[in-house]
Design a protein around this motif. Structure first.
Motif, PDB file in Angstrom:
ATOM      1  N   GLU A 401       9.137 -23.304 -17.994  1.00  0.00           N
ATOM      2  CA  GLU A 401       9.140 -21.958 -18.577  1.00  0.00           C
ATOM      3  C   GLU A 401      10.557 -21.384 -18.558  1.00  0.00           C
ATOM      4  OE1 GLU A 401       6.524 -17.861 -18.067  1.00  0.00           O
ATOM      5  OE2 GLU A 401       6.872 -19.130 -16.317  1.00  0.00           O
ATOM      6  N   ASP A 402      11.283 -21.590 -17.446  1.00  0.00           N
ATOM      7  CA  ASP A 402      12.666 -21.118 -17.371  1.00  0.00           C
ATOM      8  C   ASP A 402      13.541 -21.818 -18.410  1.00  0.00           C
ATOM      9  OD1 ASP A 402      11.943 -19.518 -15.248  1.00  0.00           O
ATOM     10  OD2 ASP A 402      12.686 -20.889 -13.704  1.00  0.00           O
ATOM     11  N   TRP A 403      13.307 -23.109 -18.618  1.00  0.00           N
ATOM     12  CA  TRP A 403      14.065 -23.873 -19.616  1.00  0.00           C
ATOM     13  C   TRP A 403      13.866 -23.258 -21.002  1.00  0.00           C
ATOM     14  CZ3 TRP A 403      16.910 -28.658 -19.552  1.00  0.00           C
ATOM     15  CH2 TRP A 403      17.167 -29.201 -20.834  1.00  0.00           C
ATOM     16  N   SER A 404      12.623 -22.944 -21.324  1.00  0.00           N
ATOM     17  CA  SER A 404      12.319 -22.387 -22.640  1.00  0.00           C
ATOM     18  C   SER A 404      12.981 -21.029 -22.851  1.00  0.00           C
ATOM     19  CB  SER A 404      10.801 -22.256 -22.816  1.00  0.00           C
ATOM     20  OG  SER A 404      10.179 -23.527 -22.732  1.00  0.00           O
ATOM     21  N   ALA A 405      13.158 -20.277 -21.755  1.00  0.00           N
ATOM     22  CA  ALA A 405      13.777 -18.957 -21.867  1.00  0.00           C
ATOM     23  C   ALA A 405      15.296 -19.014 -21.798  1.00  0.00           C
ATOM     24  CB  ALA A 405      13.251 -18.055 -20.743  1.00  0.00           C
ATOM     25  N   GLY A 407      19.146 -19.496 -22.644  1.00  0.00           N
ATOM     26  CA  GLY A 407      19.820 -19.227 -23.907  1.00  0.00           C
ATOM     27  C   GLY A 407      20.882 -20.221 -24.304  1.00  0.00           C
ATOM     28  N   ASP A 408      21.331 -21.082 -23.392  1.00  0.00           N
ATOM     29  CA  ASP A 408      22.377 -22.038 -23.741  1.00  0.00           C
ATOM     30  C   ASP A 408      22.311 -23.242 -22.803  1.00  0.00           C
ATOM     31  OD1 ASP A 408      23.549 -21.183 -21.308  1.00  0.00           O
ATOM     32  OD2 ASP A 408      24.821 -19.735 -22.325  1.00  0.00           O
ATOM     33  N   ASP A 409      23.199 -24.209 -23.013  1.00  0.00           N
ATOM     34  CA  ASP A 409      23.181 -25.434 -22.214  1.00  0.00           C
ATOM     35  C   ASP A 409      23.461 -25.158 -20.744  1.00  0.00           C
ATOM     36  OD1 ASP A 409      22.580 -26.958 -24.411  1.00  0.00           O
ATOM     37  OD2 ASP A 409      24.642 -27.657 -24.759  1.00  0.00           O
ATOM     38  N   ALA A 410      24.345 -24.210 -20.469  1.00  0.00           N
ATOM     39  CA  ALA A 410      24.648 -23.901 -19.076  1.00  0.00           C
ATOM     40  C   ALA A 410      23.415 -23.359 -18.365  1.00  0.00           C
ATOM     41  CB  ALA A 410      25.792 -22.891 -18.993  1.00  0.00           C
ATOM     42  N   ALA A 411      22.685 -22.477 -19.033  1.00  0.00           N
ATOM     43  CA  ALA A 411      21.466 -21.926 -18.432  1.00  0.00           C
ATOM     44  C   ALA A 411      20.410 -23.008 -18.242  1.00  0.00           C
ATOM     45  CB  ALA A 411      20.926 -20.788 -19.302  1.00  0.00           C
ATOM     46  N   ARG A 412      20.326 -23.942 -19.194  1.00  0.00           N
ATOM     47  CA  ARG A 412      19.358 -25.037 -19.052  1.00  0.00           C
ATOM     48  C   ARG A 412      19.754 -25.968 -17.900  1.00  0.00           C
ATOM     49  NH1 ARG A 412      18.785 -23.827 -24.612  1.00  0.00           N
ATOM     50  NH2 ARG A 412      20.713 -24.898 -25.208  1.00  0.00           N
ATOM     51  N   LEU A 413      21.050 -26.204 -17.729  1.00  0.00           N
ATOM     52  CA  LEU A 413      21.505 -27.016 -16.596  1.00  0.00           C
ATOM     53  C   LEU A 413      21.150 -26.334 -15.283  1.00  0.00           C
ATOM     54  CD1 LEU A 413      23.022 -29.392 -15.344  1.00  0.00           C
ATOM     55  CD2 LEU A 413      25.164 -28.121 -15.719  1.00  0.00           C
TER      56      LEU A 413
END
Length: 446
Positions: A401-405, A407-413
């Motif tokens: 769920e956090d991944w889906s929210a 906003g960019d690659d850094a946040a996904r990492l």
């Protein structure tokens, strides 16, 4: 005849009165609980929330010094945290700050540690460079204010356990951002080199940090955080030696056989300015403790009791010295939040250092442990890479769920790092087997 009253609750009530509504405030205001039983204080509720947190349970399967699977006697992160909490509570009560706050900070102090202790922290710090780095204490704050599921704000965002301002401050060992962190030096208590800069908050957690640090100027640690930090130092310096004795790696009656190599380790890892004569004098002082063993440990009940008496006496020696020095320096000042500082006598600090050096030289430099640590680093690096490639398909539902929210690659990492940091030693191995074992390389050792 009236039974005498226990003075402890009265003392605790007096201490509680030194804390203000600002200290007891929560980021999200909560309505009063409708219960029949007597109301608990806000700081008691904080302690209960940490005790019942999922991250606390996971500590039972995370490495302290030796892995939790290596022996059924040695400490894991949970048993270590319980011991730190007991030391912190007793010392806080003796000094006059709130025992519930200090105990909660001690219970929480290792929540952010990833699998494999500081060894795993080094891997995640390198892997997370593009999203602001990784640090176990900053991860603890992230868990308490975001990742642990308990309370949500009006916008639907998680605020974690929604602890009070005073408790969150006490849980913050390094109250500064990564950009303000000093360069790392020395080694951790588990023997791994300090390669990770020490800081207490990631950039996207700064709003929560600013909220509980709002009344505080600068980077000063509150006294309850200082109590937690000392309790941690005392506990692992004494208990790592105890674990090493029981594991057959340390013989406290035969330390002379390891001099001066032992002093070389102490200087390389902890006290570069200490001389052989100074360290020998400190060891002689420790040996003068009445419960210091005169015969090698043999595993009998009597031998176990003697070792336990020694650990108790050493903890009492260190905390008693700090209590006396601190109260002497404070005078009439009550050590609450940012009023007063802990005073650790130089001799006491060096005694703690010598014990850490004994464990470092005789346990942490063992060749078998060094080889295992290398395999653990490889495993975590591969997990981060594979989860980044797979995205939400490899993540637990809350992190997906956090991944889906994000906003960019850094946040996904950052989400991937949060997921890996949450794993225990065993679940890290299991996830590696499921996601990475088809890759043609050697399987890391368990």
């Amino acid at each position: 005849m009236t039974e005498p009253r226990d003075p402890a609750p009265l003392a605790d009530a007096h201490v509680a009165g030194a804390y203000t509504d600002v200290d007891r405030a929560r980021r999200v205001v909560e309505p009063p609980k409708r219960v029949v039983a007597p109301q608990r204080s806000p700081f008691e509720r904080d302690r209960a929330r940490v005790v019942h947190a999922a991250s606390t349970r996971r500590l039972a399967a995370k490495t302290q010094v030796m892995g939790p699977q290596s022996d059924d006697f040695v400490r894991n992160r949970l048993t270590h945290s319980l011991e730190v909490a007991q030391v912190a509570r007793d010392l806080a009560r003796a000094l006059g700050c709130h025992p519930d706050i200090a105990e909660t900070a001690a219970l929480a102090h290792d929540l952010g540690h990833p699998p494999f202790g500081h060894n795993g922290e080094t891997v995640l710090a390198e892997a997370a460079q593009a999203c602001g780095g990784f640090e176990g204490n900053a991860q603890t704050l992230r868990l308490l204010t975001r990742l642990e599921a308990k309370t949500f704000d009006a916008d639907g965002a998680s605020v974690g356990l929604n602890l009070t301002r005073a408790t969150l401050d006490a849980c913050t060992k390094y109250p500064w951002r990564r950009a303000d962190a000093p360069a790392p030096r020395g080694v951790h208590g588990d023997g791994s080199p300090r390669l990770v800069v020490k800081f207490g908050v990631y950039e996207d957690d700064v709003p929560a940090f600013d909220w509980f640090r709002e009344p505080v100027a600068g980077e000063r640690r509150c006294v309850e955080a200082q109590v937690m930090d000392l309790a941690d130092d005392v506990a692992y310096s004494v208990h790592d030696v105890e674990d090493g004795v029981v594991a057959g790696r340390i013989d406290l009656t035969d330390l002379d056989a390891h001099l001066p190599a032992l002093w070389t380790t102490v200087r390389e890892w902890y006290a570069p300015e200490a001389s052989d004569d100074e360290l020998a004098d400190v060891l002689a002082g420790l040996r003068s403790v009445g419960s210091w063993p005169s015969a090698p440990y043999d595993g009998t009940r009597r031998s176990l009791a003697a070792l336990k008496n020694l650990t108790s006496d050493l903890v009492g020696r260190f905390c008693g010295a700090v209590q006396g020095a601190t109260l002497g320096a404070l005078g009439d000042e009550v050590p609450v939040r940012h009023h007063g500082d802990l005073v650790v006598p130089a001799r006491t600090a060096l005694e703690i250092t010598v014990l850490k050096g004994v464990a470092a030289h005789l346990v942490m430099r063992a060749d078998d442990r060094i080889a295992l640590m290398e395999r653990q680093r490889q495993l975590l690096a591969e997990l981060v890479a594979e989860l980044t490639r797979r995205g939400p398909d490899g993540l637990d539902p809350s992190f997906a769920e956090d991944w889906s929210a994000a906003g960019d690659d850094a946040a996904r990492l950052r989400v991937v790092v949060d997921q890996v940091a949450s794993l225990t030693d065993a679940s890290a191995y299991a996830l590696w087997e499921r996601l990475c074992s088809r890759v043609p390389r050697a399987v890391p050792g368990a």
